[in-house]
Every structure is written in C-alpha cells, then in structure tokens.
Motif scaffolding. Structure first.
Motif, PDB file in Angstrom:
ATOM      1  N   GLN A   1      -6.208  30.596 -33.432  1.00 14.79           N
ATOM      2  CA  GLN A   1      -5.821  31.993 -33.524  1.00 14.79           C
ATOM      3  C   GLN A   1      -4.327  32.165 -33.303  1.00 14.79           C
ATOM      4  OE1 GLN A   1      -7.847  34.389 -34.592  1.00 14.79           O
ATOM      5  NE2 GLN A   1      -9.205  32.641 -34.883  1.00 14.79           N
ATOM      6  N   PRO A   2      -3.668  32.977 -34.102  1.00 22.13           N
ATOM      7  CA  PRO A   2      -2.232  33.196 -33.920  1.00 22.13           C
ATOM      8  C   PRO A   2      -1.976  33.921 -32.604  1.00 22.13           C
ATOM      9  CG  PRO A   2      -3.100  34.708 -35.558  1.00 22.13           C
ATOM     10  CD  PRO A   2      -4.212  33.769 -35.218  1.00 22.13           C
ATOM     11  N   PRO A   3      -0.803  33.767 -32.061  1.00 25.43           N
ATOM     12  CA  PRO A   3      -0.497  34.454 -30.807  1.00 25.43           C
ATOM     13  C   PRO A   3      -0.566  35.959 -30.998  1.00 25.43           C
ATOM     14  CG  PRO A   3       1.482  33.505 -31.780  1.00 25.43           C
ATOM     15  CD  PRO A   3       0.327  33.031 -32.588  1.00 25.43           C
TER      16      PRO A   3
ATOM     17  N   LYS B   1       7.073  36.690 -32.109  1.00 24.29           N
ATOM     18  CA  LYS B   1       8.227  36.183 -31.349  1.00 24.29           C
ATOM     19  C   LYS B   1       9.461  37.056 -31.559  1.00 24.29           C
ATOM     20  CE  LYS B   1      10.237  31.632 -30.563  1.00 24.29           C
ATOM     21  NZ  LYS B   1      10.291  30.249 -31.056  1.00 24.29           N
TER      22      LYS B   1
ATOM     23  N   GLU C   1      10.334  39.885 -29.123  1.00 27.30           N
ATOM     24  CA  GLU C   1      10.703  39.613 -27.730  1.00 27.30           C
ATOM     25  C   GLU C   1      12.132  40.043 -27.443  1.00 27.30           C
ATOM     26  OE1 GLU C   1       7.909  35.614 -27.331  1.00 27.30           O
ATOM     27  OE2 GLU C   1      10.065  35.464 -26.999  1.00 27.30           O
TER      28      GLU C   1
ATOM     29  N   SER D   1      19.211  27.618 -28.814  1.00 34.79           N
ATOM     30  CA  SER D   1      17.766  27.702 -28.619  1.00 34.79           C
ATOM     31  C   SER D   1      17.204  29.025 -29.157  1.00 34.79           C
ATOM     32  CB  SER D   1      17.398  27.547 -27.143  1.00 34.79           C
ATOM     33  OG  SER D   1      18.150  28.448 -26.364  1.00 34.79           O
TER      34      SER D   1
ATOM     35  N   ASN E   1      18.051  30.079 -32.196  1.00 34.54           N
ATOM     36  CA  ASN E   1      18.319  30.028 -33.633  1.00 34.54           C
ATOM     37  C   ASN E   1      17.224  30.671 -34.472  1.00 34.54           C
ATOM     38  OD1 ASN E   1      20.839  28.876 -33.659  1.00 34.54           O
ATOM     39  ND2 ASN E   1      20.167  26.836 -34.259  1.00 34.54           N
ATOM     40  N   TYR E   2      16.012  30.745 -33.927  1.00 31.45           N
ATOM     41  CA  TYR E   2      14.928  31.361 -34.693  1.00 31.45           C
ATOM     42  C   TYR E   2      15.264  32.805 -35.065  1.00 31.45           C
ATOM     43  CZ  TYR E   2      13.472  33.888 -30.476  1.00 31.45           C
ATOM     44  OH  TYR E   2      13.440  34.702 -29.381  1.00 31.45           O
TER      45      TYR E   2
ATOM     46  N   VAL F   1      17.669  33.845 -36.597  1.00 36.72           N
ATOM     47  CA  VAL F   1      18.198  33.958 -37.959  1.00 36.72           C
ATOM     48  C   VAL F   1      17.070  34.358 -38.915  1.00 36.72           C
ATOM     49  CG1 VAL F   1      17.896  31.531 -38.671  1.00 36.72           C
ATOM     50  CG2 VAL F   1      19.731  32.873 -39.643  1.00 36.72           C
ATOM     51  N   LEU F   2      15.858  33.896 -38.614  1.00 36.93           N
ATOM     52  CA  LEU F   2      14.718  34.301 -39.438  1.00 36.93           C
ATOM     53  C   LEU F   2      14.309  35.736 -39.130  1.00 36.93           C
ATOM     54  CD1 LEU F   2      12.483  31.072 -39.324  1.00 36.93           C
ATOM     55  CD2 LEU F   2      14.338  31.665 -40.888  1.00 36.93           C
TER      56      LEU F   2
ATOM     57  N   LYS G   1      16.495  38.058 -40.928  1.00 37.92           N
ATOM     58  CA  LYS G   1      16.120  38.098 -42.341  1.00 37.92           C
ATOM     59  C   LYS G   1      14.904  38.988 -42.561  1.00 37.92           C
ATOM     60  CE  LYS G   1      17.379  36.301 -46.334  1.00 37.92           C
ATOM     61  NZ  LYS G   1      18.763  36.365 -46.827  1.00 37.92           N
ATOM     62  N   LYS G   2      14.035  39.054 -41.566  1.00 40.68           N
ATOM     63  CA  LYS G   2      12.838  39.896 -41.692  1.00 40.68           C
ATOM     64  C   LYS G   2      13.167  41.364 -41.495  1.00 40.68           C
ATOM     65  CE  LYS G   2       9.232  36.820 -39.878  1.00 40.68           C
ATOM     66  NZ  LYS G   2       8.281  36.657 -38.762  1.00 40.68           N
TER      67      LYS G   2
ATOM     68  N   PRO H   1      16.852  23.295 -31.390  1.00 38.49           N
ATOM     69  CA  PRO H   1      16.028  23.460 -30.188  1.00 38.49           C
ATOM     70  C   PRO H   1      14.983  24.550 -30.372  1.00 38.49           C
ATOM     71  CG  PRO H   1      18.383  23.545 -29.656  1.00 38.49           C
ATOM     72  CD  PRO H   1      18.265  23.591 -31.142  1.00 38.49           C
ATOM     73  N   THR H   2      13.851  24.326 -29.753  1.00 36.87           N
ATOM     74  CA  THR H   2      12.797  25.313 -29.818  1.00 36.87           C
ATOM     75  C   THR H   2      11.976  25.205 -28.547  1.00 36.87           C
ATOM     76  OG1 THR H   2      10.961  26.118 -31.160  1.00 36.87           O
ATOM     77  CG2 THR H   2      11.141  23.749 -30.945  1.00 36.87           C
TER      78      THR H   2
ATOM     79  N   PHE I   1      14.910  22.112 -39.386  1.00 35.13           N
ATOM     80  CA  PHE I   1      14.558  23.459 -38.926  1.00 35.13           C
ATOM     81  C   PHE I   1      13.070  23.702 -39.113  1.00 35.13           C
ATOM     82  CE2 PHE I   1      16.944  27.290 -37.624  1.00 35.13           C
ATOM     83  CZ  PHE I   1      15.924  28.218 -37.586  1.00 35.13           C
TER      84      PHE I   1
ATOM     85  N   SER J   1      -0.300  27.514 -34.240  1.00 33.68           N
ATOM     86  CA  SER J   1      -0.888  28.430 -35.209  1.00 33.68           C
ATOM     87  C   SER J   1      -0.333  28.210 -36.604  1.00 33.68           C
ATOM     88  CB  SER J   1      -0.615  29.876 -34.784  1.00 33.68           C
ATOM     89  OG  SER J   1      -0.849  30.760 -35.858  1.00 33.68           O
TER      90      SER J   1
ATOM     91  N   THR K   1      -0.955  30.033 -39.177  1.00 30.63           N
ATOM     92  CA  THR K   1      -0.562  31.349 -39.713  1.00 30.63           C
ATOM     93  C   THR K   1       0.877  31.671 -39.336  1.00 30.63           C
ATOM     94  OG1 THR K   1      -2.846  32.040 -39.379  1.00 30.63           O
ATOM     95  CG2 THR K   1      -1.243  33.772 -39.823  1.00 30.63           C
ATOM     96  N   GLU K   2       1.199  31.422 -38.072  1.00 31.02           N
ATOM     97  CA  GLU K   2       2.570  31.684 -37.614  1.00 31.02           C
ATOM     98  C   GLU K   2       3.554  30.757 -38.335  1.00 31.02           C
ATOM     99  OE1 GLU K   2       3.061  31.256 -33.393  1.00 31.02           O
ATOM    100  OE2 GLU K   2       5.119  31.994 -33.422  1.00 31.02           O
TER     101      GLU K   2
ATOM    102  N   THR L   1       9.828  33.045 -44.438  1.00 32.74           N
ATOM    103  CA  THR L   1      11.139  33.640 -44.171  1.00 32.74           C
ATOM    104  C   THR L   1      12.237  32.601 -44.333  1.00 32.74           C
ATOM    105  OG1 THR L   1      10.065  35.055 -42.544  1.00 32.74           O
ATOM    106  CG2 THR L   1      12.465  35.022 -42.552  1.00 32.74           C
TER     107      THR L   1
ATOM    108  N   MET M   1      23.118  26.289 -40.184  1.00 33.38           N
ATOM    109  CA  MET M   1      23.032  26.599 -38.753  1.00 33.38           C
ATOM    110  C   MET M   1      23.427  25.396 -37.898  1.00 33.38           C
ATOM    111  SD  MET M   1      22.168  29.771 -38.427  1.00 33.38           S
ATOM    112  CE  MET M   1      21.689  29.913 -36.713  1.00 33.38           C
TER     113      MET M   1
ATOM    114  N   ILE N   1      20.221  19.906 -25.372  1.00 39.24           N
ATOM    115  CA  ILE N   1      21.019  21.124 -25.591  1.00 39.24           C
ATOM    116  C   ILE N   1      22.259  21.093 -24.706  1.00 39.24           C
ATOM    117  CG2 ILE N   1      21.025  23.640 -25.393  1.00 39.24           C
ATOM    118  CD1 ILE N   1      17.953  23.528 -25.773  1.00 39.24           C
TER     119      ILE N   1
END
Lengths: 116, 448
Positions: free
Chosen positions: A13-15, A19, A22, A78, A80-81, A83-84, A87-88, B230-231, B265, B275, B277-278, B285, B296, B435
């Motif tokens: 199941q997706p969270p 994200k 947040e 950390s 960097n997400y 950037v997506l 875009k959304k 990093p994630t 990335f 997930s 789906t995620e 995107t 990046m 990092i």
C-alpha cells in the motif's frame, strides 16, 4: 506491485501522505557565498519571508527572500526530491527561523508546501 | 524531450526470487522484477525470460502482467530450492548478507527453445542478462544470435573471460564495487577493472559505487561520472537493477553523464520507497524533468579516493563498555572503503597511572588524528565527557560531524545540536557520512 507483508505477495500500500506535502525545516548551505550575505554583509532577521526558487540553479535548489529576491543559501542535496515536487506544481514558502554566526553564518528556514 | 528512444524494446533474462529482508519483513518479488519495475516506470516496452520454481508460476505471471510486461516466458524451471533470498540488512549500511535458501541444491532445467522463440518473435533492440542459475555461455550465444544489444550485470562470481571465449560482443557490462570481480580480481582499482574488461569484451563498462556515485568507461576511451543522490533509504534491494534499466533506456538519447545521473536519481527513488505506486508517480515526474534532473548535484566520492578519508570514531571505546556498535560502525565504513580510526584502540586507554608525559602524548596523538580526519562520528554509548569534548573540537575545527545514539541515551542539548547530523540507526550514519564528506557536484565528463 509484487510486494506485501510477510503473509503473501501482494500490492504494497502506498504511504498515506505525499512526500511533497511535507514541510521543510533545514539549515541552508553556502550562506556566505550567496547574494544576500554578499550584498548586505550580514544575515536576514528572523521572520524574513522566504521561498524556494521555482527551479534549480546549477544543479542546486535555492532559497531566496520573497521580497526583492536575493538568494540566501542552498537547500541540502538530501532534499533533491523537491525538484520533482516543483515540477508537479508545488511551491514552498516560509520564513527564516534562525540566523546567526559571524565566522560561519547559519540560516535555518521553515517552508510550507502549497500546490497550485 | 523524452529521455528514451522510441524504437527500443527490451528482454530481461534472469531469475525470479522472493526477497525477504529480515530487518524489515516485507516479501517482495525480486530478481528480474526489479528491472521490470524500472522499465515499466520508464515506459519502455519489455518482456521477461525468467527462471522460477513451480509454486511461484501463477504469481510471476500475474505480477508480470500488472507491471506492464508485454509477455513473460519461463525459460528455466527451478527445483531443489524455493528461490528465496534472505537479506540481513535491507538498507546496506554494510554487507547486506544475502543468503539464498538451499542454493546448494538448486537445479534448473534450461529451455533454450523458449528463449529463441521469444527473441525471434519479440525482436528486442536490447537484452539485459542478469546471470544466475542459467548456463551463461549458452544464454549469451542464444541472445547474440538475435542481433540485439547485450547488457550484462556481473553481480556474483561471473568470469568476464566467458564473454571473450564465446566471441560475444557485449554493449554494456555493469559491475558494482561490492563484487569479487572488482574487489579481488581488479584489486579495488577501477582502472585495472577496465583493463580486465576492455572495450573488446564490453564496449561500455559501468561501475556502480553505491552511495559514492558511478562512472562509465565508454568504447571511445572517454569516461563519465555521476553523483549519487541522497535519499531517506528504505532499502537497497534491487537498486542496482533499477539503475541498469534506466541506463539502457536513456544512454542512446542522452550524453553519458546525463544518462548516469538519471539512472542514479531513479535508483534513489527506487530505494526511497517500498510502494511501486509511489515509485511510478515519481518516475513519471522525473521523465518530465529529465533535463533538470540530469544536472542536479549530489554526492560523488570515487571508490579509490575513500581510503584516505579518515573517519574518527569518538566514543567510550573502553574495556568495560559494550562496544559492539563501534565494531559495526567500523565494519560498515570499511565495507564502503573508508578508513575508520578508533583512537583508544590505536593510542591506548588513559588511566591515572600514566605519567603526565604519557598522557600528554596520548592526547596529542588523538588530537593530531582528529585534525587530519575527514569526518568525526560521535557515539555516546555512555555519557562520556571525552566523546563530547572531541565532538566539540571537531565542530570548532570545521570538520563534519555526526552523532549516533544507538542506545537512545538522553540527548545532551549541546552535543546533539553541535553535530551536523543526528542519527539513530547505522544506515542513517552511512547515508550521512557520504553527504557530510562529499562536496555536491553534478554529472560530468572526466578529464582525460
């Protein structure tokens, strides 16, 4: 697809939260090299309105003052997400929550997500 | 511009496993399914040629269909083993300790004809081979006869000379720094690896360096490199397979540095969630932001540069303290090729019986080591004043600092806020180490 708890293979199941929704609370990097510190010779006061610039500059995400935009510092990699998220259609605005230091200037910001 | 080429279609050849990380306890189809998830996310048409045990057949067909596979063909029936892999450390703080149950009694009946029929009817532009239980020379010859570009991931103890002996020309070989090919045969030297796996064996050689980035040795002698991104690592299982798929799908339409960056990335996105789906949503995107993502900045620490990066472990490393976390930390750092240093072990344990001269020398030896370190990790296993003093000194000197609280001691306000990174689990420490040490850089061509 093809993942689950330990009982059966299934669909994980997706969270429950997205994200990109947040809030961001973080110190900025390279403060001493950015426009605001260079132009003013000091740091913005706590409470200064700030925002995340709409797109990356030279591969980094930049926080700038909302009024008369001047770059304050770089968001750590950390995040960097984001950037997506940008875009959304997400935007991130907030304020300076801490600003201190002379030899190693520190700016901490709090940003709240909004979706256009 | 879409990062993928319009005329590509891929066949993935390899084993299906059930992955079971013991620390997380989520069952997941693995093996070729990791590459399949990535190709679906990229929107690249693909088919599966897999081996698997009979009891998984219905699930394999079901989930292959759910993951958008054009078709899934069993080219090997596995018997004698359940095709289940236990992983001790899902997030690869150190060695992931993969253990395939009953691998010693595993057998496969290889069905060459089914693979030939698939290749003939599907006409893939590319075939990704993930060596496992199938007879590799036979698979290579079968695939080579189709005329497709061949990409192969050397994950285990595969001998690259198998490629030469069969006269097979491979487009891409993927090697991870955790393989014995790299660590033992190439002695951990990327240049030596390219000598062993030259352009005649594999036109392109991709070296995946975990959280330190990746590099591509290309057929024309040029080299590209890219950082890792990093994630919040949820797992490291199948991340390399995801990387491979994205490289295959992007390297024809993007320069190598950008293709590596997109692969990296995407791998971060894969590692950041269980997930699908995620993952699909994020990748959708990413495809629309491919130009930005390709530029990046992230963490790039080449494998061969890491041994000279000293990591000072500030902790009560005393005989009367349970120091298992320090052992685990040192092992994990060594796994990633850094040089952990434990000053108490190296310079001795202070006691009041020492002369002033001896104590002063011990202090100066510790201080000299600290000053020359690239990173300090403070591990307050007990409320030890020395640990916090060393943390303060490192911070004042501008040395990056991490505090790791594995025993959840009450947090000291000053110490907790002095450290740049605060971690509760070992994998967080390793994430933070890369990092903290790396200066953020973008993907680039490596100057000759």
């Amino acid at each position: 697809m093809g993942s689950s708890g330990s009982g059966t293979l299934g669909n994980y199941q997706p969270p429950e939260s997205e994200k990109c929704d947040e809030s961001i609370n973080t110190g900025l990097e390279e403060v001493a090299r950015e426009e605001y510190f260079s132009n003013h010779g000091g740091l913005p006061p706590v409470g200064t309105n700030v925002r995340l610039r709409a797109g990356p500059i030279k591969g980094r995400l930049v926080v700038e003052t909302s009024k008369k935009p001047e770059s304050l510092g770089l968001i750590p990699t950390s995040f960097n997400y984001l950037v997506l998220c940008l875009k959304k259609g997400y935007t991130y605005e907030g304020e300076v929550t801490e600003s201190r230091g002379k030899r190693s200037p520190v700016i901490i910001v709090s940003l709240v997500a909004d979706k256009r | 511009m879409s990062p993928i080429s319009a005329d590509q279609r891929v066949v993935i050849v390899g084993d299906v496993y059930v992955d079971y990380p013991l620390d997380v306890r989520i069952i997941r189809l693995g093996g070729v399914f990791h590459a399949a998830r990535a190709l679906q996310a990229l929107g690249l048409p693909y088919a599966l040629a897999y081996t698997g045990p009979e009891y998984l057949e219905t699930d394999i067909q079901h989930f292959a269909n759910q993951l958008g596979s054009n078709s899934a063909h069993r080219v090997g029936i596995v018997t004698g083993a359940p095709a289940v892999i236990l992983a001790g450390d899902a997030r690869e703080a150190g060695n992931q300790e993969y253990d395939e149950i009953l691998r010693g009694s595993k057998k496969v009946s290889w069905d060459r004809l089914t693979l030939q029929k698939l290749l003939s009817s599907y006409k893939p532009s590319d075939v990704l081979i993930v060596p496992g239980v199938l007879p590799l020379p036979d698979v290579l010859q079968t695939v080579a006869a189709s005329g497709a570009r061949i990409h192969i991931d050397i994950q285990y103890d595969v001998d690259p000379s198998l490629l030469n002996s069969g006269g097979v020309s491979v487009e891409t070989m993927f090697v991870s720094t955790s393989t014995s090919l790299f660590q033992t045969r190439a002695g951990g030297d990327p240049g030596r690896l390219r000598q062993i796996v030259g352009p005649a064996t594999a036109r392109n050689l991709i070296l995946k360096e975990n959280r330190g980035g990746s590099r591509a040795f290309l057929a024309d002698g040029s080299t590209a490199e890219a950082p890792s991104f990093p994630t919040r690592t949820q797992h490291s299982i199948g991340v390399g397979d995801c990387f491979n798929s994205i490289w295959i799908g992007t390297n024809k339409s993007r320069p190598a540095p950008a293709a590596l960056a997109l692969s990296s990335f995407s791998s971060s996105l894969y590692a950041s969630t269980w997930s699908h789906t995620e993952f699909l949503d994020s990748m959708s995107t990413l495809l629309s932001a491919a130009d930005e993502v390709g530029e990046m900045c992230g963490s790039r620490i080449p494998w061969e540069d890491r041994p000279k990066l000293t990591v000072y472990i500030a902790a009560p490393d005393f005989p009367d303290v349970n120091t298992v976390p320090l052992d685990l930390l040192a092992e994990a750092l060594e796994y990633h090729n850094f040089s952990p240093r434990r000053p108490v072990k190296e310079h001795g344990l202070y006691s009041p019986q020492l002369t002033e001269a001896q104590a002063t020398k011990m202090y100066h030896d510790d201080l000299a080591l600290l000053e020359s370190s690239a990173l300090l990790v403070a591990v307050p296993l007990t409320n030890d004043p020395g640990t916090f003093a060393e943390l303060g000194v490192a911070s004042a000197l501008g040395i990056p600092t991490i505090i790791w609280n594995p025993r959840s001691l009450p947090e000291n306000l000053f110490a907790w806020n002095t450290a740049a990174y605060r971690c509760h689990q070992l994998h967080e420490v390793i994430d933070a180490a890369f990092i903290a040490i790396a200066k953020p850089v973008a993907a680039r061509w490596v100057p000759r």
